[in-house]
Design a protein around this motif. Structure first.
Motif, mmCIF file in Angstrom:
data_model
loop_
_atom_site.group_PDB
_atom_site.id
_atom_site.type_symbol
_atom_site.label_atom_id
_atom_site.label_comp_id
_atom_site.label_asym_id
_atom_site.label_seq_id
_atom_site.Cartn_x
_atom_site.Cartn_y
_atom_site.Cartn_z
ATOM 1 N N ARG A 185 1.063 -1.296 0.160
ATOM 2 C CA ARG A 185 -0.058 0.310 -0.115
ATOM 3 C C ARG A 185 0.615 1.109 0.142
ATOM 4 N N ALA A 338 -12.508 -1.474 3.118
ATOM 5 C CA ALA A 338 -12.994 -2.549 1.827
ATOM 6 C C ALA A 338 -13.290 -3.671 2.898
ATOM 7 N N LEU A 346 -8.755 0.486 1.213
ATOM 8 C CA LEU A 346 -8.418 0.346 -0.412
ATOM 9 C C LEU A 346 -6.953 1.680 -0.966
ATOM 10 N N ALA A 351 -5.578 -0.035 -5.419
ATOM 11 C CA ALA A 351 -6.578 0.130 -6.827
ATOM 12 C C ALA A 351 -5.689 -0.192 -7.479
ATOM 13 N N GLY A 381 -14.234 -0.545 -1.668
ATOM 14 C CA GLY A 381 -13.110 -1.269 -2.169
ATOM 15 C C GLY A 381 -13.265 -2.315 -2.354
ATOM 16 N N LEU A 385 -9.948 -4.487 -4.296
ATOM 17 C CA LEU A 385 -8.720 -4.807 -3.081
ATOM 18 C C LEU A 385 -8.653 -6.678 -3.008
ATOM 19 N N SER A 388 -6.024 -6.574 -6.118
ATOM 20 C CA SER A 388 -4.184 -6.712 -6.294
ATOM 21 C C SER A 388 -3.979 -7.863 -5.277
#
Length: 539
Positions: A185, A338, A346, A351, A381, A385, A388
């Motif tokens: 992140r 999220a 998120l 994202a 989100g 997530l 990702s």
């Protein structure tokens, strides 16, 4: 946070190693991590560097096996049940350092599914899904060993080896789950010096973790060494020549094998090809353009759908891109909830990874639209997530596979770092943002990761000619996001016996993705040795 890599994907939005998606901040890097660094990051200087690099060719190794390597080539594998029906596993030894083969081993995990018949057995077919860092054994057990055409599986023993440092083969580990959560992140579009320093600190912490875990192995996970390991496996399996299907980074691995052992290169399929002659910075820049090409294809499709959340102020790809970039900017200021059990939100970085992941396969576009709608319209989100997390191979318990660790380890050893400082990234930003207004900034900063690697690179950009090899099939997809089509043209042109096979379409790689034209051409080559005509095109 992105790391440069490529990977094999299916039409359903899942990687064939069992994870669901992936993306890369230079991802492509598919194959490599660095690049001959120029100080200002100008495209002209990089192009000149690439031209210069193309004059250096990978030299073939002597045909005779050195006596010191004989014990490795003569070893016998002890096959055992894998716990997966129909598959057997074994452990193979290779020298940690080929220059000093008597000073230690690395143990490599091997798996196979024997030919099912009927028909004449043609030998072993080695497969690799890419990465670098993707588990070839996972790919074999979850896709290739059950999903490759029946006639191929009938006549070949399907075989995979996890490359050194990957998955079951003495995996490199760098960060624990919570540390990786923080790493992924981290903001890769820093707005000021403070955020740039935080990004540099994250790269340093990652590199230090890898160095502390495997200080010796980290020096010996190059693509050249992995290719030499494959030759030992070829001999141990009793095959005179190597038959191989490599996807994405696996094309670089397969081409490297052909360059080192042209006389032992049999039927090689290199799908989603990389160009080994490019410095990393140029590699990353061209991959950035590849993701822009893929995104514009997605954008054109999105605005035709009733659930597209990106067409509020226009339906052109440019406007769709501006809307997505504005959404990313909003996340940079205020991450979204999220519904994550660990309390993660998120962020802009996560994202962006989720969106890039979906570019690998047009089969994931609907899922991406739904995830963007939830995030942009409902402040949820969770969908992005999940995309990702699947790219990073984050497990349900919060742990991670070693994919990202091995990816960096191989990339940072294969080529010099793309950038050596934040200032070099800033100088290069105009080129990257021109290549992709949506992704360029983040992908440029992601290319800084190898600058702080604890091990000096051992590789340089080079051409691969493999003079004397039998025909090698190089497959390129015209709108491939991770390995741009130009790379397939370049590799096919370098290989003395290269045959370019083109798929006119979207997504990453072509074999087994729904084109009967592509599949029949490759199957004919694998089964009968009939290589497609150079320049053949399919849609």
């Amino acid at each position: 946070m992105h790391t440069r890599r490529t990977h094999r994907r299916t039409r359903t939005g899942r990687t064939r190693t069992g994870a669901t998606l992936l993306a890369a901040a230079l991802l492509a890097t598919a194959c490599s991590a660095g690049g001959a660094s120029t100080s200002a990051g100008s495209a002209a200087a990089e192009a000149a560097g690439a031209t210069e690099a193309a004059k250096v060719s990978l030299a073939a190794l002597p045909q005779a096996t050195p006596p010191a390597l004989a014990p490795y080539y003569e070893q016998k594998l002890s096959w055992r049940d894998c716990g997966v029906p129909g598959f057997q596993c074994a452990t193979m030894k290779a020298p940690l350092d080929y220059a000093k083969p008597t000073e230690g081993d690395v143990r490599l995990a091997v798996a196979r599914k024997k030919a099912t018949g009927p028909g004449k057995r043609l030998g072993s077919l080695l497969v690799n899904p890419g990465g670098p860092g993707g588990s070839a054994i996972g790919y074999l057990q979850q896709y290739a060993g059950i999903g490759y055409p029946q006639e191929v599986r009938a006549q070949y023993d399907m075989v995979a080896v996890d490359p050194r440092g990957v998955a079951r083969s003495e995996p490199i580990e760098c960060l624990d789950g919570r540390e990786m959560d923080a790493y992924t992140r981290t903001d890769v579009t820093p707005d000021d010096e403070g955020e740039a320093d935080e990004l540099v600190d994250a790269y340093k912490e990652f590199a230090e973790g890898c160095g502390a875990d495997a200080p010796k192995l980290l020096r010996h996970v190059s693509t050249v060494e992995a290719a030499r390991d494959m030759d030992i496996l070829r001999a141990v399996l009793g095959d005179e020549k190597l038959t191989y299907v490599g996807a994405s980074y696996g094309t670089f691995l397969g081409a490297t094998y052909a360059g080192l052992f042209p006389d032992r290169a049999g039927r090689l399929v290199l799908d989603g090809a990389m160009d080994p002659s490019l410095p990393a910075r140029r590699l990353n820049l061209e991959q950035t353009a590849g993701f822009e090409t893929a995104f514009r294809s997605f954008a054109k499709d999105c605005v035709k759908q009733p659930d597209c959340p990106l067409d509020d102020q226009g339906t052109t790809p440019d406007q769709v891109g501006k809307n997505l970039k504005a959404f990313f900017d909003d996340l940079d200021a205020k991450p979204l909830p999220a519904g994550d059990a660990d309390g993660r939100k998120l962020t802009e970085s996560l994202a962006t990874t989720g969106v890039i992941a979906a570019m690998y396969d047009e089969g994931a576009w609907q899922r991406l639209r739904e995830s963007l709608t939830s995030a942009m319209k409902e402040n949820d989100g969770a969908g992005l997530l999940v995309l990702s997390d699947s790219y990073y191979e984050r497990e349900a318990d919060g742990g991670y596979s070693n994919l990202m660790f091995a990816n960096a380890a191989v990339n940072c050893l294969d080529l010099p770092a793309a950038f050596s400082s934040p200032d070099e990234v800033r100088d290069a930003l105009p080129d990257f943002e021109k290549a992709s207004p949506v992704f360029g900034e983040g992908l440029a900063w992601s290319s800084l990761n190898c600058a702080y690697w604890p091990v000096r690179p051992t590789g340089e950009p080079h051409r691969i000619e493999a003079a004397g090899a039998t025909p090698i099939v190089v497959v390129g997809t015209t709108r491939d996001p991770a390995t741009p089509y130009r790379w397939a043209e370049a590799l096919a042109g370098q290989l003395s016996s290269g045959r370019l096979l083109t798929y006119e379409g979207d997504g990453h790689t072509a074999y087994g993705r729904g084109s009967a034209c592509i599949d029949s051409a490759i199957n004919a080559y694998l089964l009968r040795g009939t290589a497609p005509e150079d320049g053949k095109r399919c849609s």
